[in-house]
Write a protein that holds these residues in place. Structure first.
Motif, PDB file in Angstrom:
ATOM      1  N   ALA A  67       0.556  -1.248   0.000  1.00 53.61           N
ATOM      2  CA  ALA A  67      -0.114   0.007   0.257  1.00 53.61           C
ATOM      3  C   ALA A  67       0.707   0.964   0.345  1.00 53.61           C
ATOM      4  O   ALA A  67       0.788   2.141  -0.730  1.00 53.61           O
ATOM      5  CB  ALA A  67      -1.027   0.039   1.073  1.00 53.61           C
ATOM      6  N   VAL A  70       1.872   1.734  -3.638  1.00 52.62           N
ATOM      7  CA  VAL A  70       0.955   2.119  -4.760  1.00 52.62           C
ATOM      8  C   VAL A  70       1.057   3.411  -4.009  1.00 52.62           C
ATOM      9  O   VAL A  70       1.411   4.807  -4.807  1.00 52.62           O
ATOM     10  CB  VAL A  70      -0.167   1.271  -3.655  1.00 52.62           C
ATOM     11  CG1 VAL A  70      -1.341   2.610  -4.951  1.00 52.62           C
ATOM     12  CG2 VAL A  70      -0.503   0.104  -4.381  1.00 52.62           C
ATOM     13  N   GLU A  73       3.917   5.328  -5.468  1.00 52.59           N
ATOM     14  CA  GLU A  73       3.722   5.816  -7.373  1.00 52.59           C
ATOM     15  C   GLU A  73       2.624   7.151  -7.661  1.00 52.59           C
ATOM     16  O   GLU A  73       2.765   7.635  -8.767  1.00 52.59           O
ATOM     17  CB  GLU A  73       3.505   4.114  -7.668  1.00 52.59           C
ATOM     18  CG  GLU A  73       4.473   3.212  -7.077  1.00 52.59           C
ATOM     19  CD  GLU A  73       5.771   4.125  -8.344  1.00 52.59           C
ATOM     20  OE1 GLU A  73       5.693   4.327  -9.168  1.00 52.59           O
ATOM     21  OE2 GLU A  73       7.187   3.213  -7.950  1.00 52.59           O
ATOM     22  N   ALA A  74       1.360   6.609  -6.951  1.00 51.44           N
ATOM     23  CA  ALA A  74       0.463   7.281  -7.343  1.00 51.44           C
ATOM     24  C   ALA A  74       0.484   8.460  -6.324  1.00 51.44           C
ATOM     25  O   ALA A  74       0.096   9.945  -7.350  1.00 51.44           O
ATOM     26  CB  ALA A  74      -1.240   7.019  -6.570  1.00 51.44           C
ATOM     27  N   SER A  93      -6.814   4.892  -6.281  1.00 52.24           N
ATOM     28  CA  SER A  93      -6.030   3.370  -5.808  1.00 52.24           C
ATOM     29  C   SER A  93      -6.387   2.893  -4.853  1.00 52.24           C
ATOM     30  O   SER A  93      -6.529   1.390  -3.999  1.00 52.24           O
ATOM     31  CB  SER A  93      -4.359   3.777  -6.366  1.00 52.24           C
ATOM     32  OG  SER A  93      -4.595   4.269  -7.433  1.00 52.24           O
ATOM     33  N   LEU A 256       2.041   0.536 -10.408  1.00 51.37           N
ATOM     34  CA  LEU A 256       1.486   1.080  -9.893  1.00 51.37           C
ATOM     35  C   LEU A 256       0.745  -0.279  -9.642  1.00 51.37           C
ATOM     36  O   LEU A 256       0.175  -0.512  -8.802  1.00 51.37           O
ATOM     37  CB  LEU A 256       0.470   2.063  -9.994  1.00 51.37           C
ATOM     38  CG  LEU A 256      -0.709   2.701  -9.690  1.00 51.37           C
ATOM     39  CD1 LEU A 256      -0.631   3.344  -7.542  1.00 51.37           C
ATOM     40  CD2 LEU A 256      -1.309   3.602 -10.200  1.00 51.37           C
ATOM     41  N   THR A 259       2.099  -3.016  -7.655  1.00 48.10           N
ATOM     42  CA  THR A 259       1.779  -3.197  -6.635  1.00 48.10           C
ATOM     43  C   THR A 259       0.823  -3.226  -5.740  1.00 48.10           C
ATOM     44  O   THR A 259       0.595  -3.155  -4.796  1.00 48.10           O
ATOM     45  CB  THR A 259       2.427  -1.922  -6.024  1.00 48.10           C
ATOM     46  OG1 THR A 259       3.417  -0.713  -6.985  1.00 48.10           O
ATOM     47  CG2 THR A 259       2.407  -1.547  -4.592  1.00 48.10           C
ATOM     48  N   ILE A 260      -0.516  -2.790  -6.607  1.00 47.95           N
ATOM     49  CA  ILE A 260      -1.649  -2.694  -5.908  1.00 47.95           C
ATOM     50  C   ILE A 260      -2.468  -4.939  -6.703  1.00 47.95           C
ATOM     51  O   ILE A 260      -2.961  -5.369  -5.455  1.00 47.95           O
ATOM     52  CB  ILE A 260      -3.219  -2.841  -7.498  1.00 47.95           C
ATOM     53  CG1 ILE A 260      -3.371  -1.303  -7.075  1.00 47.95           C
ATOM     54  CG2 ILE A 260      -4.534  -2.819  -6.788  1.00 47.95           C
ATOM     55  CD1 ILE A 260      -3.350  -0.015  -7.495  1.00 47.95           C
TER      56      ILE A 260
END
Length: 396
Positions: A67, A70, A73-74, A93, A256, A259-260
């Protein structure tokens, strides 16, 4: 500026995806592979307590680590795209992770009819009271009064009242299917209406009314419609630096997603362990929803507090209020539709205690953002309300 200098700004793949990010991805995916291969052999109702505790710790650290990846990157995408696009990517996300975890618990071996409601209500109390309170208090102590875009903030609160009222308050005051649940017809139509309303909100937020979610100039609490920024996208895409940024956007988007995905693949195992732990320790069922909210929103919450400490209070508002709007706008329809497809019972009606806390939170939030600058005492009120929420979980 020369073309050579422009091209020198082009980042390499190793700069976009540094060693720390690659190491995180490798570690997370190795754990995913291990659980996919051997998870079924030691997870179940008969597993020893120590095994359950160890598995929970491994899964918790892995999911929280992913997380944070995430969010990283976000957040990079947020700086490239600007508001509100960047915050929207981050929020969607994070909320998608929440929906995944809730769905895993719903589809798990036990019956968890209130997991959707518990998670949404927990997110509200954490985001709207704990995190907003911390942002106001910490930002206020550092900068005094902080400014934000009042018009956009009130639109968030309007969506929260509308979606929260329909999803969490309405079920207890209609005939429905009884016990705080919707009939199939109500679930289908209300899910559709919530999706349509949320979609319109996103379109207007990203297009004609983007200026409502951008930090205004010092001394103002709004950006007039006639002064909204106009960007020439065609010119932007012709710029070599912009082309470099487009390449970086694609790479970060792939990272991203990568990673999710581990969170998606590990969510079922986490649901099994959480369900077992709550039953074995005789803990309040609401803790399952609280745990999901904490796991999912801790990284984003830290980002919001950091924004307040950087005197970017509108970004903190976008993260917190946007997170809860997205939570209700995506979670309620998703849970209701999953319930319809699988035949699982879904209960969204709040208890009497939760209803009081819900209404107090809404009233306090409206009073907090009625177009005035933030003051620390209001933040302390939010923090006290969160403390009351925690007290009533363990001592109702």
């Amino acid at each position: 500026m020369s073309n050579e200098h422009k091209m020198s700004n082009k980042l390499t793949v190793n700069e976009i995806v540094p060693a720390k990010t690659r190491t995180r991805l490798l570690a997370v995916w190795l754990i995913v592979i291990a659980f996919m291969a051997w998870g079924g052999t030691f997870l179940g109702d008969e597993m020893p307590v120590l095994v359950a505790a160890g598995v929970f710790l491994i899964l918790l650290l892995t999911i929280v680590g992913a997380a944070f990846g995430v969010v990283k990157e976000a957040d990079e995408l947020a700086h490239q795209l600007g508001e509100p696009y960047g915050t929207l990517i981050l929020t969607l996300s994070i909320v998608s992770i929440e929906v995944i975890l809730i769905s895993a618990v719903m589809l798990g071996p036990g019956e968890n009819p209130t997991i959707g409601k518990d998670s949404i209500f927990s997110v509200m109390m954490i985001i709207m009271n704990l995190i907003i309170g911390l942002c106001i208090v910490l930002g206020g102590f550092k900068f005094g009064e902080q400014e934000y875009n009042a018009q956009g903030t009130m639109s968030y609160l309007g969506m929260i009242i509308m979606l929260g009222g329909i999803g969490l308050l309405l079920p207890n005051y209609i005939t429905g299917a009884g016990g705080g649940s919707f009939t199939d017809t109500q679930a289908l139509i209300l899910s559709s209406l919530i999706i349509v309303l949320y979609a319109f909100f996103l379109v207007l937020q990203m297009k004609g009314y983007r200026h409502l979610y951008v930090q205004p100039n010092a001394g103002f609490l709004e950006i007039p419609y006639r002064e909204r920024p106009v960007q020439d996208h065609a010119k932007h895409m012709d710029d070599p630096i912009a082309q470099s940024s487009t390449r970086e956007l694609w790479i970060r988007s792939v990272v991203l997603i990568a990673t999710i995905l581990p969170i998606v693949l590990l969510s079922h195992h986490m649901a099994v362990v959480v369900d077992y732990g709550i039953r074995a320790a005789h803990l309040p069922p609401l803790l399952g929803g609280v745990l999901i909210a904490v796991i999912v929103f801790t990284p984003e919450s830290m980002t919001a507090v950091k924004a307040a400490l950087n005197n970017e209070f509108q970004r903190a508002v976008n993260l917190c209020h946007g997170a809860f709007v997205s939570t209700v706008g995506l979670t309620v329809p998703s849970v209701l539709i999953i319930g319809l497809i699988t035949g699982k019972t879904v209960l969204f009606g709040l208890t009497a205690t939760e209803t009081i806390l819900f209404v107090i939170t809404l009233l306090l939030s409206v009073m907090t953002f009625l177009g005035k600058r933030t003051t620390p005492i209001v933040g302390i009120m939010h923090l006290v309300l969160f403390a009351v929420f925690i007290l009533l979980i363990f001592n109702p």
